[in-house]
Design a protein around this motif. Structure first.
Motif, mmCIF file in Angstrom:
data_model
loop_
_atom_site.group_PDB
_atom_site.id
_atom_site.type_symbol
_atom_site.label_atom_id
_atom_site.label_comp_id
_atom_site.label_asym_id
_atom_site.label_seq_id
_atom_site.Cartn_x
_atom_site.Cartn_y
_atom_site.Cartn_z
ATOM 1 N N UNK A 1 0.838 -1.208 0.000
ATOM 2 C CA UNK A 1 0.000 0.000 0.000
ATOM 3 C C UNK A 1 0.869 1.253 0.000
ATOM 4 N N UNK A 2 1.880 1.251 0.863
ATOM 5 C CA UNK A 2 2.800 2.385 0.935
ATOM 6 C C UNK A 2 3.599 2.505 -0.355
ATOM 7 N N UNK B 1 3.965 5.728 -3.014
ATOM 8 C CA UNK B 1 5.246 6.354 -3.347
ATOM 9 C C UNK B 1 5.520 6.376 -4.849
ATOM 10 N N UNK B 2 4.778 5.572 -5.619
ATOM 11 C CA UNK B 2 4.990 5.519 -7.064
ATOM 12 C C UNK B 2 4.741 6.897 -7.688
ATOM 13 N N UNK B 3 5.669 7.319 -8.490
ATOM 14 C CA UNK B 3 5.504 8.583 -9.199
ATOM 15 C C UNK B 3 5.652 9.821 -8.344
ATOM 16 N N UNK B 4 6.191 9.651 -7.124
ATOM 17 C CA UNK B 4 6.342 10.802 -6.225
ATOM 18 C C UNK B 4 7.753 11.396 -6.327
ATOM 19 N N UNK B 5 8.149 11.764 -7.517
ATOM 20 C CA UNK B 5 9.425 12.474 -7.738
ATOM 21 C C UNK B 5 10.628 11.735 -7.158
ATOM 22 N N UNK B 6 10.666 10.435 -7.371
ATOM 23 C CA UNK B 6 11.829 9.638 -6.953
ATOM 24 C C UNK B 6 12.131 9.826 -5.467
ATOM 25 N N UNK B 7 11.102 9.692 -4.636
ATOM 26 C CA UNK B 7 11.245 9.917 -3.193
ATOM 27 C C UNK B 7 12.306 9.002 -2.582
#
Length: 341
Positions: free
Chosen positions: A220-221, A225-231
């Motif tokens: 889920x986490x 995080x997918x597509x979140x500016x390479x977090x």
């Protein structure tokens, strides 16, 4: 690096998990000395010492001596007399390196632009280093730090100078008294941890595996995080600085590093530690539906941690991972359970 078998580790971690929140007395000088016989040979097993360091840590009075074993400065199989000889050899070897460096320094300054650039980086980093004792006296020997960092750069072609090395070296300067000891402990430490904290050797791999752990342990986490500016990739300072910035004190940093050095409870434990830290803000990130910049901000605010608590929680995380060993992807098994790369 030698490690305890996964099954022994899990048994130990279950014991540790039940003690979460309970502070145990660290290994003190009397107990440490009891690990050796009259000739200085080790009478306890490596597994025994590793388990106790993971479980309890080392008293500050023991660290300066114990870390010489943990880093490889001394062999665990050596006697007291052999260690005296090794120390003498290390001192002479360091002096020879210094003499060599002094001879080639003029050539480096005139012919090698990279050397001058690195020296500029080091000087800039050291200018920001400010540490004083309770009486207000400076306790940082910046000249010595500069000398060792430049010598390390010249002699160690694999681990180029990276920002943060100056703070890392400072901890060794505070740990031992003699200059040759500071130099060699730092070199051996880098050799043992290069796949953890050196940018051009291991940091990239750690970030890839951290992302894989998140995907397996918390889908889920991972989806959030997918597509979140390479977090995840932006968390590289945790590894480059080897978690120095997240603790309350130097003692906490030494406490975690000595666990890493013993290879307990698994290889590449630093990735489990990073995942555990990320989990501490996971619910906040999901509840507030944070974007990339906000996630990085909240991760950057993970500070003043207690090393014992973080180690215990990370051990619980590893325990949970091992309970599903049959489902763990092969790449994670190889990364955490097999021998050195």
């Amino acid at each position: 690096m030698e490690t305890i078998s996964p099954h022994v580790s899990v048994s130990l971690i279950k014991s540790l998990s039940s003690l979460l929140g309970m502070k145990k007395m660290p290994i003190d000088k009397a107990e440490w000395e009891g690990y050796f016989d009259e000739s200085g040979h080790l009478v306890k097993s490596r597994d025994f010492i590793s388990s106790n360091i993971l479980d309890r840590g080392l008293d500050p009075a023991v660290r300066s001596e114990a870390w010489k074993f943990l880093t490889g400065y001394y062999s665990w199989r050596s006697s007291h007399d052999e260690r005296l000889t090794v120390d003498s050899v290390r001192r002479k070897s360091y002096q020879a390196l210094c003499n060599m460096y002094n001879k080639i320094q003029p050539l480096l300054e005139t012919e090698h632009r990279d050397f001058m650039q690195v020296r500029s980086f080091i000087n800039s980093d050291l200018q920001r280093l400010y540490l004083r004792d309770a009486q207000g006296y400076a306790i940082v020997d910046k000249k010595q730090l500069e000398k060792i960092l430049l010598l390390s750069y010249v002699c160690n072609t694999d681990a180029e100078y990276q920002q943060g090395f100056h703070e890392m070296l400072l901890l060794f300067q505070l740990l031992v008294e003699k200059e040759h000891e500071v130099y060699w402990l730092f070199q051996f430490f880098l050799q043992k941890t290069e796949h953890s904290c050196v940018v051009n050797i291991g940091v990239g791999k750690n970030l890839i595996m951290l992302k894989a752990v998140i995907a397996f342990m918390d889908p889920i986490f991972a989806k959030h995080l997918e597509g979140k500016s390479r977090v995840v990739q932006s968390l590289f300072p945790w590894f480059c600085l080897f978690f120095q910035q997240v603790f309350k004190s130097f003692d906490d940093v030494w406490r975690l590093w000595e666990v890493f050095l013993m290879g307990m409870p698994c290889r590449n434990f630093q990735v489990i530690v990073a995942y555990t830290m990320l989990q501490s803000v996971r619910d906040q990130i999901l509840c507030e539906n944070m974007g990339g910049d906000d996630i990085l901000m909240v991760c950057g605010n993970i500070i003043d941690l207690d090393a014992d608590e973080l180690i215990s929680k990370a051990c619980s995380t590893y325990n949970l991972l091992m309970e599903h060993e049959d489902k763990v992807p092969d790449e994670l098994k190889e990364f955490f359970l097999q021998g050195d790369p």
